[in-house]
Scaffold this motif. Structure first.
Motif, PDB file in Angstrom:
ATOM      1  N   VAL A 265       8.652   6.524   1.391  1.00  0.00           N
ATOM      2  CA  VAL A 265       8.196   7.184   2.620  1.00  0.00           C
ATOM      3  C   VAL A 265       7.373   8.416   2.246  1.00  0.00           C
ATOM      4  CG1 VAL A 265      10.221   6.362   3.888  1.00  0.00           C
ATOM      5  CG2 VAL A 265      10.274   8.632   2.812  1.00  0.00           C
ATOM      6  N   TYR A 266       6.732   9.021   3.268  1.00  0.00           N
ATOM      7  CA  TYR A 266       5.950  10.227   2.970  1.00  0.00           C
ATOM      8  C   TYR A 266       6.017  11.222   4.114  1.00  0.00           C
ATOM      9  CZ  TYR A 266       2.072   8.358   5.818  1.00  0.00           C
ATOM     10  OH  TYR A 266       1.295   7.866   6.832  1.00  0.00           O
ATOM     11  N   ILE A 282       5.770   3.889   3.480  1.00  0.00           N
ATOM     12  CA  ILE A 282       4.652   3.340   2.702  1.00  0.00           C
ATOM     13  C   ILE A 282       4.983   1.921   2.264  1.00  0.00           C
ATOM     14  CG2 ILE A 282       3.194   3.609   0.663  1.00  0.00           C
ATOM     15  CD1 ILE A 282       4.000   6.574   0.619  1.00  0.00           C
ATOM     16  N   LEU A 283       6.223   1.719   1.791  1.00  0.00           N
ATOM     17  CA  LEU A 283       6.588   0.409   1.238  1.00  0.00           C
ATOM     18  C   LEU A 283       7.994   0.047   1.688  1.00  0.00           C
ATOM     19  CD1 LEU A 283       5.398  -1.742  -0.791  1.00  0.00           C
ATOM     20  CD2 LEU A 283       6.832  -0.662  -2.540  1.00  0.00           C
ATOM     21  N   TYR A 328      -6.240   4.854   4.088  1.00  0.00           N
ATOM     22  CA  TYR A 328      -5.862   5.866   5.082  1.00  0.00           C
ATOM     23  C   TYR A 328      -6.597   5.541   6.377  1.00  0.00           C
ATOM     24  CZ  TYR A 328      -4.591   8.483   0.887  1.00  0.00           C
ATOM     25  OH  TYR A 328      -4.049   8.874  -0.305  1.00  0.00           O
ATOM     26  N   ASP A 329      -5.913   5.704   7.514  1.00  0.00           N
ATOM     27  CA  ASP A 329      -6.639   5.539   8.779  1.00  0.00           C
ATOM     28  C   ASP A 329      -7.240   6.885   9.185  1.00  0.00           C
ATOM     29  OD1 ASP A 329      -4.654   7.045   9.989  1.00  0.00           O
ATOM     30  OD2 ASP A 329      -3.590   5.316  10.798  1.00  0.00           O
ATOM     31  N   GLU A 330      -7.823   6.949  10.374  1.00  0.00           N
ATOM     32  CA  GLU A 330      -8.532   8.162  10.789  1.00  0.00           C
ATOM     33  C   GLU A 330      -7.617   9.373  10.910  1.00  0.00           C
ATOM     34  OE1 GLU A 330     -10.687   7.200  14.297  1.00  0.00           O
ATOM     35  OE2 GLU A 330     -12.208   6.080  13.166  1.00  0.00           O
ATOM     36  N   ILE A 334      -1.022   6.487   5.964  1.00  0.00           N
ATOM     37  CA  ILE A 334      -1.183   5.553   4.833  1.00  0.00           C
ATOM     38  C   ILE A 334      -0.776   4.136   5.253  1.00  0.00           C
ATOM     39  CG2 ILE A 334      -0.255   4.948   2.553  1.00  0.00           C
ATOM     40  CD1 ILE A 334       0.034   7.908   1.951  1.00  0.00           C
ATOM     41  N   HIS A 335      -1.573   3.152   4.824  1.00  0.00           N
ATOM     42  CA  HIS A 335      -1.254   1.737   5.054  1.00  0.00           C
ATOM     43  C   HIS A 335      -1.513   0.969   3.764  1.00  0.00           C
ATOM     44  CE1 HIS A 335      -1.322   2.532   9.390  1.00  0.00           C
ATOM     45  NE2 HIS A 335      -2.364   3.292   9.121  1.00  0.00           N
ATOM     46  N   LEU A 336      -0.748  -0.077   3.542  1.00  0.00           N
ATOM     47  CA  LEU A 336      -1.058  -0.989   2.426  1.00  0.00           C
ATOM     48  C   LEU A 336      -2.316  -1.764   2.796  1.00  0.00           C
ATOM     49  CD1 LEU A 336       2.505  -2.423   1.689  1.00  0.00           C
ATOM     50  CD2 LEU A 336       1.206  -0.812   0.270  1.00  0.00           C
TER      51      LEU A 336
END
Ligand code: FUB
Length: 338
Positions: A265-266, A282-283, A328-330, A334-336
Motif C-alpha cells: 500500500v502507499y 498497489i499490489l 500514475y493517473d491524473e 498508482i495503478h498496475l
C-alpha cells in the motif's frame, strides 16, 4: 504473468535503483533451511547478499555474485534481511538489517566504489538504529539529503522498543528514550479500541552516510477520512514492514507492506519526514506470506519490483523477484499497467 528475474537462486525484498544509467537490484538472498517455520521469521535465515543488474527491463539479468557475507561483518550474528542501497559522494552504500550478537536487529552499512560491489562493512551497526528493512532515499531534487526509513513489527522487533527507563540497549526516538523489551519479541503488536498502530521510523543520514545525523523519529501515517493516525487494529492499512520512499511530481510516496493482510500500500505527503496520508493499494497478496517491493523510474517508465513464491511452489522463505510496470493517473494515484 511475470517471470522471476533470475531462477538460479532465490531472491526477495528487491530494492531497485538506477546508477550510471543501469538498473541495479539489491535483494535478499533466500536459502533452504531446516529451521522450523514460525511467525517470528526464524526460517528467513539468509547469510549473504548478491547484486543483480540489467540494462533494460525484460533484458538479460547479470548476477554479480556474493557482495557481502554475514561472517565478514563483525557485529552480525545471523539473518541478513532486506537491504537497500544508495549513491552519494561517488560511493555506493549497502544498508542492511541483521541480528547483533544479542539477537537484536540493527541496521548496518557497507561501502563500495562500484554499484555492483563487493561491499566492505563498517565494524559496528549504525548507532541509534534498530529493527529491520532499511530504505534509503536521497532527495536529489531537494538538496540531496539522505533519509533512512526503518521498521518492521513481529519478527522485525519494532514493538520491542518501548519508552521506559531501564537497563538494556538504549536508542532514541524523537525526544523519547527507548529501551529494548525482549518480552515483546515475536508476533506481537498493539491492539484495542482507539489504540494507535506502531509507526515506521525515519532519520536523516550524515553526509558521509555512515551515521545518523538526527534522532530517529516516528513517521505518521494518517487515515484520509479522519486525518488521524491509523489505528492498530486496521490491519489492511497499518504499517507492518518493507518501507520504501520515492518522489513523483513533487509528492513524496511512502509505501509499505501490511504484513498479515499481505498488501503493498502507499501513502503520500509533502515532506520526506511526513506526515503521510494513506492513499490506496498497489499490489494484492502474492503467493507466499511476505510481500516487499521497491518503485523506480527507468528509461521513462515506472516499475514495481516485488517478490512471490511461485518458483518454489509456495515455500514462504524461498522467494523470487519480479517486475511490473506501474502508471500514475491524473491525481497521482498508482495503478498496475495492464
Ligand atoms: O526477507 C526477510 C523479511 O521478510 C524482510 O525483512 C521482510 O520485509 C519480509 O519480506
Amino acid at each position: 504473468m511475470s517471470k522471476p528475474l533470475v531462477s538460479h537462486i532465490y531472491t526477495a525484498d528487491p530494492s531497485a535503483h538506477v546508477f550510471n544509467n543501469k538498473l541495479y537490484i539489491y535483494p535478499s538472498h533466500d536459502r533452504e533451511t531446516d529451521i522450523a517455520f514460525n511467525d517470528n521469521g526464524d526460517q528467513y535465515d539468509m547469510a549473504d547478499y548478491h547484486v543483480l543488474s540489467m540494462s533494460e527491463i525484460n533484458g538479460p539479468v547479470t548476477d554479480h555474485g556474493v557482495v557481502l557475507r554475514d561472517k565478514d561483518i563483525p557485529w552480525v550474528s545471523k539473518q541478513l534481511w532486506a537491504p537497500d542501497a544508495a549513491a552519494k559522494n561517488g560511493k555506493f552504500y549497502l544498508f542492511f538489517p541483521a541480528r547483533d550478537h544479542e539477537g537484536i536487529f540493527r541496521i548496518g552499512v557497507a561501502v563500495s566504489d562500484k554499484p555492483e560491489g563487493p561491499f566492505v562493512p563498517q565494524s559496528n551497526f549504525l548507532e541509534g538504529s534498530y529493527s529491520i528493512d532499511p530504505a534509503v532515499f536521497v532527495d536529489e531534487e531537494a538538496g540531496g539529503e539522505a533519509y533512512l526509513y526503518i521498521g518492521g513489527i513481529w519478527g522485525g522487533q519494532l514493538q520491542c522498543w518501548v519508552e521506559e527507563e531501564g537497563n538494556g540497549n538504549d536508542s532514541v526516538c524523537g525526544e523519547k528514550k527507548l529501551v529494548f523489551d525482549a518480552s515483546k519479541s515475536g508476533p506481537q503488536e498493539p491492539s484495542g479500541e482507539g489504540v494507535l498502530a506502531l509507526c515506521p521510523r525515519v532519520a536523516q543520514l550524515s553526509d558521509d552516510m555512515l551515521s545518523l545525523a538526527t534522532p530517529v523519529r516516528e513517521l505518521q501515517i494518517l487515515a484520509p477520512e479522519t486525518g488521524m493516525p491509523i489505528l492498530a487494529d486496521d490491519h489492511e492499512r497499518r504499517f507492518f514492514e518493507a518501507a520504501w520512499m520515492h518522489r513523483y511530481n513533487g509528492t513524496y510516496y511512502f509505501s509499505y507492506s501490511t504484513g498479515d493482510t499481505h498488501f503493498l500500500v502507499y501513502a503520500t505527503g509533502k515532506s520526506p519526514w511526513g506526515p503521510f496520508t494513506y492513499r490506496g493499494k498497489i499490489l494484492d497478496p502474492v503467493l507466499g506470506w511476505t510481500t516487499h517491493h521497491s518503485i523506480v523510474e527507468f528509461q521513462g517508465k515506472w516499475y514495481l519490483f516485488y517478490h512471490d513464491c511461485e518458483l518454489s511452489e509456495g515455500v514462504d522463505h524461498l522467494r523470487s523477484v519480479k517486475v511490473r510496470e506501474i502508471v500514475y493517473d491524473e491525481e497521482g494515484d498508482i495503478h498496475l499497467a495492464q
